[in-house]
Design a protein around this motif. Sequence first.
Motif, PDB file in Angstrom:
ATOM      1  N   MET A 282      40.335  34.747  38.764  1.00  0.00           N
ATOM      2  CA  MET A 282      39.864  36.071  39.386  1.00  0.00           C
ATOM      3  C   MET A 282      39.582  36.102  40.834  1.00  0.00           C
ATOM      4  O   MET A 282      38.653  35.260  41.176  1.00  0.00           O
ATOM      5  CB  MET A 282      38.849  36.985  38.380  1.00  0.00           C
ATOM      6  CG  MET A 282      39.403  37.040  36.878  1.00  0.00           C
ATOM      7  SD  MET A 282      40.943  38.017  36.772  1.00  0.00           S
ATOM      8  CE  MET A 282      41.736  37.374  35.144  1.00  0.00           C
ATOM      9  N   ARG A 283      39.987  37.051  41.597  1.00  0.00           N
ATOM     10  CA  ARG A 283      39.630  37.231  43.217  1.00  0.00           C
ATOM     11  C   ARG A 283      38.058  37.581  43.069  1.00  0.00           C
ATOM     12  O   ARG A 283      37.643  36.884  44.008  1.00  0.00           O
ATOM     13  CB  ARG A 283      40.726  38.247  43.787  1.00  0.00           C
ATOM     14  CG  ARG A 283      40.289  38.368  45.097  1.00  0.00           C
ATOM     15  CD  ARG A 283      39.903  36.779  46.073  1.00  0.00           C
ATOM     16  NE  ARG A 283      39.479  37.137  47.341  1.00  0.00           N
ATOM     17  CZ  ARG A 283      38.168  37.012  47.632  1.00  0.00           C
ATOM     18  NH1 ARG A 283      37.304  36.906  46.785  1.00  0.00           N
ATOM     19  NH2 ARG A 283      37.899  37.146  49.038  1.00  0.00           N
ATOM     20  N   TYR A 284      37.792  38.572  42.122  1.00  0.00           N
ATOM     21  CA  TYR A 284      36.618  38.873  42.190  1.00  0.00           C
ATOM     22  C   TYR A 284      35.693  38.652  40.623  1.00  0.00           C
ATOM     23  O   TYR A 284      36.570  39.219  39.743  1.00  0.00           O
ATOM     24  CB  TYR A 284      36.271  40.396  42.466  1.00  0.00           C
ATOM     25  CG  TYR A 284      36.970  40.625  43.814  1.00  0.00           C
ATOM     26  CD1 TYR A 284      36.527  40.161  45.173  1.00  0.00           C
ATOM     27  CD2 TYR A 284      38.114  41.373  43.701  1.00  0.00           C
ATOM     28  CE1 TYR A 284      37.239  40.529  46.243  1.00  0.00           C
ATOM     29  CE2 TYR A 284      38.999  41.498  45.275  1.00  0.00           C
ATOM     30  CZ  TYR A 284      38.436  40.940  46.010  1.00  0.00           C
ATOM     31  OH  TYR A 284      39.224  41.389  47.445  1.00  0.00           O
ATOM     32  N   GLY A 285      34.710  38.447  40.635  1.00  0.00           N
ATOM     33  CA  GLY A 285      34.025  38.276  39.288  1.00  0.00           C
ATOM     34  C   GLY A 285      34.602  36.782  38.697  1.00  0.00           C
ATOM     35  O   GLY A 285      34.618  35.945  39.197  1.00  0.00           O
ATOM     36  N   ASN A 286      34.544  36.742  37.413  1.00  0.00           N
ATOM     37  CA  ASN A 286      34.638  35.495  36.466  1.00  0.00           C
ATOM     38  C   ASN A 286      35.888  35.622  35.648  1.00  0.00           C
ATOM     39  O   ASN A 286      36.383  36.544  34.991  1.00  0.00           O
ATOM     40  CB  ASN A 286      33.509  35.400  35.666  1.00  0.00           C
ATOM     41  CG  ASN A 286      32.226  35.065  36.473  1.00  0.00           C
ATOM     42  OD1 ASN A 286      32.417  34.153  37.299  1.00  0.00           O
ATOM     43  ND2 ASN A 286      31.158  35.738  36.243  1.00  0.00           N
ATOM     44  N   PRO A 287      36.697  34.563  35.445  1.00  0.00           N
ATOM     45  CA  PRO A 287      36.433  33.178  36.191  1.00  0.00           C
ATOM     46  C   PRO A 287      36.757  33.282  37.734  1.00  0.00           C
ATOM     47  O   PRO A 287      37.871  33.507  37.855  1.00  0.00           O
ATOM     48  CB  PRO A 287      37.362  32.435  35.274  1.00  0.00           C
ATOM     49  CG  PRO A 287      38.530  33.143  34.815  1.00  0.00           C
ATOM     50  CD  PRO A 287      37.807  34.530  34.589  1.00  0.00           C
ATOM     51  N   SER A 288      35.832  32.653  38.374  1.00  0.00           N
ATOM     52  CA  SER A 288      35.873  32.810  39.709  1.00  0.00           C
ATOM     53  C   SER A 288      37.222  31.759  40.440  1.00  0.00           C
ATOM     54  O   SER A 288      37.220  30.842  39.377  1.00  0.00           O
ATOM     55  CB  SER A 288      34.664  32.515  40.652  1.00  0.00           C
ATOM     56  OG  SER A 288      34.205  31.161  40.295  1.00  0.00           O
TER      57      SER A 288
ATOM     58  N   GLY B 102      40.234  40.987  38.873  1.00  0.00           N
ATOM     59  CA  GLY B 102      38.883  40.669  38.259  1.00  0.00           C
ATOM     60  C   GLY B 102      38.242  41.890  37.900  1.00  0.00           C
ATOM     61  O   GLY B 102      39.038  43.053  37.763  1.00  0.00           O
ATOM     62  N   SER B 103      37.128  41.739  37.263  1.00  0.00           N
ATOM     63  CA  SER B 103      36.510  42.877  36.793  1.00  0.00           C
ATOM     64  C   SER B 103      34.828  42.240  36.510  1.00  0.00           C
ATOM     65  O   SER B 103      34.617  41.320  36.540  1.00  0.00           O
ATOM     66  CB  SER B 103      37.088  42.965  35.363  1.00  0.00           C
ATOM     67  OG  SER B 103      36.397  43.929  34.353  1.00  0.00           O
ATOM     68  N   PRO B 104      34.139  43.566  36.203  1.00  0.00           N
ATOM     69  CA  PRO B 104      32.542  43.142  36.003  1.00  0.00           C
ATOM     70  C   PRO B 104      32.464  42.394  34.655  1.00  0.00           C
ATOM     71  O   PRO B 104      33.365  42.725  33.928  1.00  0.00           O
ATOM     72  CB  PRO B 104      31.978  44.666  35.888  1.00  0.00           C
ATOM     73  CG  PRO B 104      32.996  45.593  36.608  1.00  0.00           C
ATOM     74  CD  PRO B 104      34.306  45.031  36.444  1.00  0.00           C
TER      75      PRO B 104
END
Length: 351
Positions: free
Chosen positions: A98-104, A13-15
Amino acid sequence: MGSKRVALIVNLGSPDSTETKDVKKYLDEFLMDERVIDLPYWKRALLVKGIILNFRPKKSAKAYQKIWWDEGSPLIVISKRLQQKAQALTDIPIYLGMRYGNPSINDTIQKIKDENPFLTEILLIPLYPHYAMSSYETVEVKVREAMPIIGHDVALTVMPPFYNSKAYIKLLSDKIGEHHPENYDQILFSYHGIPERHVRKTDPSGEHCLVEDDCCEKEHPCQAFCYRHQTFKMTDFVNANLQLPESKVQSSFQSRLGNDPWLQPFTDKRLESLPSEGVKKLMVVCPAFVSDCLETLEEIEMEGREEFLHNGGEEFKMVPCLNDDDEWAALLAQWITDFDPKKSLSEANTF
């Protein structure tokens, strides 16, 4: 009508952007994961919300700005391209979360439900070659927590880590070989670091990992969950294909956080000292990542390069991750189409 069987591939994931507020939101979700910072909630909250999030987001935002693409986060863009290429090679629907951020993961599971009313099975592929509680394990746990969204019984099949997949090792070796590693003084396999306590926690026996100096060399059932063992084995597997002198190949660990003991040797320390050991031409490979991201593009390609050259190195080469390589997409599509949970990746002919 949808499909009865779908695949779900999950990356880190990513911001959402390089704005400090978005980076802070992302770091909050990431660092508050109990499998990343494995402290009791109140201690984790005190550390993350009370200390880290007061200074880290601004610094991280500047780092993300260095590597951000016009299309967005490199990791997100690359993951979507990989999904699209693999999808073109199989009839089984492939979803990306994504584990963190979007798409969740929750949103992706909801999308799977909406588009596949007669779903019976999800094949989950965490896009991590190795097992670690802060990567592979947290993805599986999060997906299992989200499964009730489906609303009826659906089998969740989880593909094991692929550090020992013969086809993956061959592909990775071939891609490294294209950069002529024989022309470099040293090949450094830089893996993402984890705290030593994580290695101990994922040892079901509680009596093997890190108990002895050569624990990774002694065969033991716990090595199915041992990140350290699997990284060392991957280096050995790749070099068995590259056939470089063992003296030219070594492993290290990057991206440590805090003062607790982490796996060693540390990548940044090796980059500082290698020139004084006679290594003037260095190639770095980051096999813990399938997609280039902050840890490869900024930490290694930018900061690592500067460290090495500043300390007397003369030539620095970072080998890109497999990213959306056509052969990697084809292998992923093959895994999704042919995966048999009764066979290990190292045993199955198709792997």
